[in-house]
Design a protein around this motif. Structure first.
Motif, PDB file in Angstrom:
ATOM      1  N   GLY A   1      33.635  52.849   2.827  1.00 59.69           N
ATOM      2  CA  GLY A   1      32.383  53.496   2.451  1.00 59.69           C
ATOM      3  C   GLY A   1      32.545  55.012   2.314  1.00 59.69           C
ATOM      4  O   GLY A   1      32.044  55.631   1.372  1.00 59.69           O
ATOM      5  N   LEU A   2      33.278  55.600   3.269  1.00 53.53           N
ATOM      6  CA  LEU A   2      33.522  57.042   3.222  1.00 53.53           C
ATOM      7  C   LEU A   2      34.357  57.419   1.999  1.00 53.53           C
ATOM      8  O   LEU A   2      34.073  58.408   1.316  1.00 53.53           O
ATOM      9  CB  LEU A   2      34.227  57.503   4.501  1.00 53.53           C
ATOM     10  CG  LEU A   2      33.386  57.482   5.779  1.00 53.53           C
ATOM     11  CD1 LEU A   2      34.244  57.799   6.992  1.00 53.53           C
ATOM     12  CD2 LEU A   2      32.227  58.489   5.661  1.00 53.53           C
ATOM     13  N   ILE A   3      35.394  56.625   1.723  1.00 54.44           N
ATOM     14  CA  ILE A   3      36.246  56.883   0.555  1.00 54.44           C
ATOM     15  C   ILE A   3      35.434  56.772  -0.728  1.00 54.44           C
ATOM     16  O   ILE A   3      35.543  57.614  -1.633  1.00 54.44           O
ATOM     17  CB  ILE A   3      37.439  55.911   0.538  1.00 54.44           C
ATOM     18  CG1 ILE A   3      38.375  56.197   1.708  1.00 54.44           C
ATOM     19  CG2 ILE A   3      38.198  56.016  -0.787  1.00 54.44           C
ATOM     20  CD1 ILE A   3      39.468  55.161   1.892  1.00 54.44           C
ATOM     21  N   ALA A   4      34.607  55.729  -0.799  1.00 57.14           N
ATOM     22  CA  ALA A   4      33.760  55.547  -1.984  1.00 57.14           C
ATOM     23  C   ALA A   4      32.786  56.715  -2.145  1.00 57.14           C
ATOM     24  O   ALA A   4      32.549  57.198  -3.267  1.00 57.14           O
ATOM     25  CB  ALA A   4      32.993  54.237  -1.883  1.00 57.14           C
ATOM     26  N   ALA A   5      32.232  57.197  -1.021  1.00 59.18           N
ATOM     27  CA  ALA A   5      31.296  58.320  -1.073  1.00 59.18           C
ATOM     28  C   ALA A   5      31.984  59.589  -1.578  1.00 59.18           C
ATOM     29  O   ALA A   5      31.427  60.342  -2.392  1.00 59.18           O
ATOM     30  CB  ALA A   5      30.690  58.554   0.306  1.00 59.18           C
ATOM     31  N   VAL A   6      33.201  59.816  -1.109  1.00 57.44           N
ATOM     32  CA  VAL A   6      33.972  60.993  -1.551  1.00 57.44           C
ATOM     33  C   VAL A   6      34.267  60.910  -3.042  1.00 57.44           C
ATOM     34  O   VAL A   6      34.124  61.894  -3.785  1.00 57.44           O
ATOM     35  CB  VAL A   6      35.280  61.124  -0.744  1.00 57.44           C
ATOM     36  CG1 VAL A   6      36.186  62.186  -1.362  1.00 57.44           C
ATOM     37  CG2 VAL A   6      34.974  61.468   0.707  1.00 57.44           C
TER      38      VAL A   6
ATOM     39  N   ALA B   1      31.081  61.505  -4.971  1.00 60.10           N
ATOM     40  CA  ALA B   1      30.702  62.917  -4.911  1.00 60.10           C
ATOM     41  C   ALA B   1      31.577  63.753  -5.845  1.00 60.10           C
ATOM     42  O   ALA B   1      31.090  64.637  -6.559  1.00 60.10           O
ATOM     43  CB  ALA B   1      30.821  63.436  -3.475  1.00 60.10           C
ATOM     44  N   ALA B   2      32.882  63.445  -5.847  1.00 63.03           N
ATOM     45  CA  ALA B   2      33.804  64.167  -6.728  1.00 63.03           C
ATOM     46  C   ALA B   2      33.477  63.904  -8.194  1.00 63.03           C
ATOM     47  O   ALA B   2      33.473  64.826  -9.023  1.00 63.03           O
ATOM     48  CB  ALA B   2      35.239  63.762  -6.424  1.00 63.03           C
ATOM     49  N   ALA B   3      33.178  62.656  -8.519  1.00 67.50           N
ATOM     50  CA  ALA B   3      32.821  62.300  -9.896  1.00 67.50           C
ATOM     51  C   ALA B   3      31.533  62.995 -10.314  1.00 67.50           C
ATOM     52  O   ALA B   3      31.417  63.500 -11.444  1.00 67.50           O
ATOM     53  CB  ALA B   3      32.686  60.793 -10.027  1.00 67.50           C
ATOM     54  N   ALA B   4      30.558  63.020  -9.402  1.00 63.45           N
ATOM     55  CA  ALA B   4      29.290  63.679  -9.706  1.00 63.45           C
ATOM     56  C   ALA B   4      29.498  65.181  -9.924  1.00 63.45           C
ATOM     57  O   ALA B   4      28.885  65.779 -10.822  1.00 63.45           O
ATOM     58  CB  ALA B   4      28.301  63.446  -8.563  1.00 63.45           C
ATOM     59  N   TYR B   5      30.375  65.797  -9.128  1.00 66.02           N
ATOM     60  CA  TYR B   5      30.658  67.233  -9.276  1.00 66.02           C
ATOM     61  C   TYR B   5      31.327  67.520 -10.616  1.00 66.02           C
ATOM     62  O   TYR B   5      30.963  68.473 -11.317  1.00 66.02           O
ATOM     63  CB  TYR B   5      31.530  67.715  -8.127  1.00 66.02           C
ATOM     64  CG  TYR B   5      31.878  69.187  -8.201  1.00 66.02           C
ATOM     65  CD1 TYR B   5      30.880  70.154  -8.107  1.00 66.02           C
ATOM     66  CD2 TYR B   5      33.187  69.602  -8.376  1.00 66.02           C
ATOM     67  CE1 TYR B   5      31.182  71.509  -8.174  1.00 66.02           C
ATOM     68  CE2 TYR B   5      33.508  70.944  -8.447  1.00 66.02           C
ATOM     69  CZ  TYR B   5      32.495  71.900  -8.341  1.00 66.02           C
ATOM     70  OH  TYR B   5      32.811  73.231  -8.416  1.00 66.02           O
ATOM     71  N   VAL B   6      32.312  66.687 -10.979  1.00 67.19           N
ATOM     72  CA  VAL B   6      32.991  66.855 -12.267  1.00 67.19           C
ATOM     73  C   VAL B   6      31.991  66.710 -13.411  1.00 67.19           C
ATOM     74  O   VAL B   6      32.002  67.497 -14.369  1.00 67.19           O
ATOM     75  CB  VAL B   6      34.138  65.835 -12.423  1.00 67.19           C
ATOM     76  CG1 VAL B   6      34.686  65.852 -13.847  1.00 67.19           C
ATOM     77  CG2 VAL B   6      35.250  66.133 -11.416  1.00 67.19           C
ATOM     78  N   LEU B   7      31.095  65.719 -13.307  1.00 67.58           N
ATOM     79  CA  LEU B   7      30.079  65.526 -14.334  1.00 67.58           C
ATOM     80  C   LEU B   7      29.161  66.743 -14.423  1.00 67.58           C
ATOM     81  O   LEU B   7      28.826  67.207 -15.530  1.00 67.58           O
ATOM     82  CB  LEU B   7      29.261  64.276 -14.022  1.00 67.58           C
ATOM     83  CG  LEU B   7      28.142  63.922 -15.019  1.00 67.58           C
ATOM     84  CD1 LEU B   7      28.718  63.657 -16.401  1.00 67.58           C
ATOM     85  CD2 LEU B   7      27.353  62.705 -14.528  1.00 67.58           C
ATOM     86  N   TYR B   8      28.773  67.282 -13.272  1.00 69.36           N
ATOM     87  CA  TYR B   8      27.929  68.482 -13.243  1.00 69.36           C
ATOM     88  C   TYR B   8      28.612  69.655 -13.929  1.00 69.36           C
ATOM     89  O   TYR B   8      28.007  70.373 -14.742  1.00 69.36           O
ATOM     90  CB  TYR B   8      27.598  68.839 -11.792  1.00 69.36           C
ATOM     91  CG  TYR B   8      27.312  70.300 -11.561  1.00 69.36           C
ATOM     92  CD1 TYR B   8      26.109  70.869 -11.971  1.00 69.36           C
ATOM     93  CD2 TYR B   8      28.262  71.112 -10.935  1.00 69.36           C
ATOM     94  CE1 TYR B   8      25.859  72.227 -11.763  1.00 69.36           C
ATOM     95  CE2 TYR B   8      28.020  72.465 -10.730  1.00 69.36           C
ATOM     96  CZ  TYR B   8      26.823  73.013 -11.147  1.00 69.36           C
ATOM     97  OH  TYR B   8      26.586  74.357 -10.944  1.00 69.36           O
ATOM     98  N   VAL B   9      29.898  69.835 -13.621  1.00 67.07           N
ATOM     99  CA  VAL B   9      30.653  70.945 -14.210  1.00 67.07           C
ATOM    100  C   VAL B   9      30.742  70.801 -15.728  1.00 67.07           C
ATOM    101  O   VAL B   9      30.571  71.775 -16.479  1.00 67.07           O
ATOM    102  CB  VAL B   9      32.066  71.018 -13.588  1.00 67.07           C
ATOM    103  CG1 VAL B   9      32.958  71.963 -14.379  1.00 67.07           C
ATOM    104  CG2 VAL B   9      31.984  71.457 -12.130  1.00 67.07           C
TER     105      VAL B   9
END
Length: 301
Positions: A18-23, A26-34
């Motif tokens: 669950g923690l790995i999936a959350a990370v 979160a990383a994918a969402a940040y890249v999408l935001y950028v």
């Protein structure tokens, strides 16, 4: 293995997954935001001249002063070091910068006040400023261009944005954040026209955080129908930023009537150099004669 132990292992495994999936999410969402935030300013953008001064021309044969100053977004107090900077002490000790943004808002206000006072007291004909933030996390959203305009109210000014990045979550302990900053030109004589010219930028992922590098072309009227052109910009050399200010005439300096060395420079920590040509500057055919020799000064923080 006991049933209780197996259950504990399963719970632990699910938590880790669950923690790995959350990370990852979160990383994918940040890249999408950028990627969504990414936007490059167009080339040949006409800049507005604020506080225009009409009917005040440069005179042939007169000497004029110019100051160039990198104010370092109001962060570079004696106790500040930037995370991207590194160096070596005289004893051989390697040192690396610490902070991702200014230490606090009080430091920014104090440093900007000091920089503004230095520039105001110079009473220079032309004042060219680099790394001036208008709205940035790194300088606690202090509008430094507004502070400069207020102090230099007798000058015409232009502002070219050269850094408008998405939120940079680095360094991890002191995020650099989101920034909008640029280069400001102040003239005690009327600026008749100002245009922002873009440099080529990185094509890789680094482009999403890189400076939107540029220079501005500021035209100032000289008596007799000539023009003086001030070109402040920030560039790269060996991976480090440096500042230059060029002064030349669109008709060629020699034909403007104002000799190169009559445009005198002053300021703190300046070093004199001569630049032979613009080299890789992107410029249009009509500006091709800007490649004449001219003098400029490097300005340190």
């Amino acid at each position: 293995m006991k049933t209780g132990t197996k259950k504990a292992w399963k719970i632990t495994a699910f938590v880790l997954l669950g923690l790995i999936a959350a990370v990852i999410l979160a990383a994918a969402a940040y890249v999408l935001y950028v990627v969504i935030e990414y936007d490059r300013i167009e080339d040949n953008l006409v800049l507005s001249v604020e506080n225009p001064i009409d009917g005040k021309y440069l005179e042939i044969g007169e000497s004029y002063t110019a100051v160039t100053y990198n104010i370092g977004f109001g962060a570079y107090s004696p106790d500040f070091s930037f995370f991207m900077d590194s160096g070596e002490m005289l004893d051989g000790t390697v040192v690396t910068g610490k902070y991702g943004k200014a230490i606090d808002k009080e430091h920014v206000l104090k440093d900007i006040t000091g920089s503004v006072n230095v520039l105001k007291e110079s009473k220079a004909d032309f004042i060219l400023v680099q790394e001036a933030d208008t709205d940035a996390d790194r300088s606690y959203h202090v509008d430094q261009y507004a502070a400069l305009k207020e102090a230099l109210s007798g000058y015409s000014s232009t502002f070219a944005v050269n850094f408008h990045s998405a939120y940079l979550m680095y360094p991890l302990n002191d995020h650099h954040g989101k920034s909008t900053a640029g280069i400001a030109t102040f003239s005690a004589y009327g600026i008749t026209e100002s245009v922002r010219r873009s440099y080529p930028v990185d094509d890789g992922f680094a482009k999403f955080f890189d400076l939107d590098r540029c220079f501005s072309v500021n035209r100032i009227a000289v008596e007799g129908g000539k023009e003086l052109v001030l070109i402040p910009y920030v560039g790269l050399r060996r991976g480090r930023t440096y500042q230059r200010t060029a002064a030349c005439s669109v008709e060629a300096v020699h034909r403007s009537g104002i000799r190169r060395r009559q445009l005198r420079h002053s300021g703190r920590r300046l070093q004199s150099r001569t630049c032979r040509q613009f080299g890789n500057f992107p410029h249009s055919a009509e500006d091709s004669d800007l490649g004449v020799s001219f003098d400029y000064r490097n300005a340190g923080r």
